[in-house]
Scaffold this motif. Structure first.
Motif, PDB file in Angstrom:
ATOM      1  N   VAL A 256     -64.211   2.235 -21.822  1.00  0.00           N
ATOM      2  CA  VAL A 256     -65.417   2.962 -22.151  1.00  0.00           C
ATOM      3  C   VAL A 256     -66.568   1.973 -22.329  1.00  0.00           C
ATOM      4  CG1 VAL A 256     -66.466   4.542 -23.813  1.00  0.00           C
ATOM      5  CG2 VAL A 256     -64.040   4.748 -23.231  1.00  0.00           C
ATOM      6  N   THR A 257     -67.687   2.232 -21.664  1.00  0.00           N
ATOM      7  CA  THR A 257     -68.842   1.350 -21.719  1.00  0.00           C
ATOM      8  C   THR A 257     -69.992   2.083 -22.396  1.00  0.00           C
ATOM      9  OG1 THR A 257     -68.168   0.310 -19.652  1.00  0.00           O
ATOM     10  CG2 THR A 257     -70.454  -0.013 -20.321  1.00  0.00           C
TER      11      THR A 257
ATOM     12  N   ARG B  61     -60.478  12.325 -27.847  1.00  0.00           N
ATOM     13  CA  ARG B  61     -60.152  11.570 -29.060  1.00  0.00           C
ATOM     14  C   ARG B  61     -59.905  10.107 -28.710  1.00  0.00           C
ATOM     15  NH1 ARG B  61     -58.874  14.467 -33.454  1.00  0.00           N
ATOM     16  NH2 ARG B  61     -58.770  16.724 -33.252  1.00  0.00           N
ATOM     17  N   GLN B  62     -60.105   9.241 -29.696  1.00  0.00           N
ATOM     18  CA  GLN B  62     -59.882   7.807 -29.485  1.00  0.00           C
ATOM     19  C   GLN B  62     -58.439   7.446 -29.815  1.00  0.00           C
ATOM     20  OE1 GLN B  62     -62.821   5.237 -31.135  1.00  0.00           O
ATOM     21  NE2 GLN B  62     -61.722   3.389 -30.584  1.00  0.00           N
ATOM     22  N   LEU B  63     -57.844   6.630 -28.945  1.00  0.00           N
ATOM     23  CA  LEU B  63     -56.477   6.165 -29.152  1.00  0.00           C
ATOM     24  C   LEU B  63     -56.451   5.138 -30.277  1.00  0.00           C
ATOM     25  CD1 LEU B  63     -53.526   6.116 -28.139  1.00  0.00           C
ATOM     26  CD2 LEU B  63     -54.210   4.278 -26.596  1.00  0.00           C
ATOM     27  N   SER B  64     -55.634   5.398 -31.293  1.00  0.00           N
ATOM     28  CA  SER B  64     -55.496   4.478 -32.423  1.00  0.00           C
ATOM     29  C   SER B  64     -54.267   3.591 -32.258  1.00  0.00           C
ATOM     30  CB  SER B  64     -55.353   5.258 -33.737  1.00  0.00           C
ATOM     31  OG  SER B  64     -56.402   6.168 -33.913  1.00  0.00           O
ATOM     32  N   HIS B  65     -53.131   4.205 -31.900  1.00  0.00           N
ATOM     33  CA  HIS B  65     -51.860   3.496 -31.748  1.00  0.00           C
ATOM     34  C   HIS B  65     -51.064   4.160 -30.638  1.00  0.00           C
ATOM     35  CE1 HIS B  65     -53.059   2.875 -35.964  1.00  0.00           C
ATOM     36  NE2 HIS B  65     -52.466   1.712 -35.848  1.00  0.00           N
TER      37      HIS B  65
ATOM     38  N   VAL C 215     -59.758   2.954 -25.802  1.00  0.00           N
ATOM     39  CA  VAL C 215     -59.178   3.957 -24.906  1.00  0.00           C
ATOM     40  C   VAL C 215     -59.374   5.324 -25.566  1.00  0.00           C
ATOM     41  CG1 VAL C 215     -57.057   4.766 -23.787  1.00  0.00           C
ATOM     42  CG2 VAL C 215     -57.457   2.307 -24.086  1.00  0.00           C
ATOM     43  N   HIS C 216     -59.765   6.297 -24.752  1.00  0.00           N
ATOM     44  CA  HIS C 216     -59.896   7.672 -25.218  1.00  0.00           C
ATOM     45  C   HIS C 216     -58.911   8.545 -24.459  1.00  0.00           C
ATOM     46  CE1 HIS C 216     -63.711   6.050 -26.702  1.00  0.00           C
ATOM     47  NE2 HIS C 216     -63.630   7.004 -27.605  1.00  0.00           N
TER      48      HIS C 216
END
Length: 89
Positions: free
Chosen positions: A84-85, A16-20, A71-72
């Motif tokens: 992440v690229t 999952r992608q970090l939101s906060h 950031v994941h």
């Protein structure tokens, strides 16, 4: 076509992608060190995780989070993925 396990739901998504994020510090017993925690809000609140950290880890993670735009987090392995690229770059 490969079979996809059903049902696909919030519990089957592993990265999952970090939101906060939010760091916290909890005082220890008198004369003892406190405890740092890092709350991760992932996919705009679809998932949350709380990590317990040492002071050194909290300092290092703060630097990485401030300096990385995407950031994941791998929920199953409890791993933060920085920088992440996109493929082909």
């Amino acid at each position: 076509m490969p079979e996809v396990p059903q049902p696909v739901n919030d519990n089957t998504i592993k990265v999952r992608q970090l939101s906060h994020y939010q760091f916290s510090w909890v005082a220890g017993e008198p004369g003892q060190n406190g405890t740092y925690t890092l709350q991760l809000v992932l996919d705009q609140g679809a998932w949350e995780e709380v990590l317990t950290l040492t002071a050194d880890d909290a300092d290092a993670l703060q630097d990485l989070l401030v300096n990385t735009s995407v950031v994941h987090y791998d929920v199953e392995r409890r791993t933060l993925l920085f920088g992440v690229t996109p493929a082909g770059e």
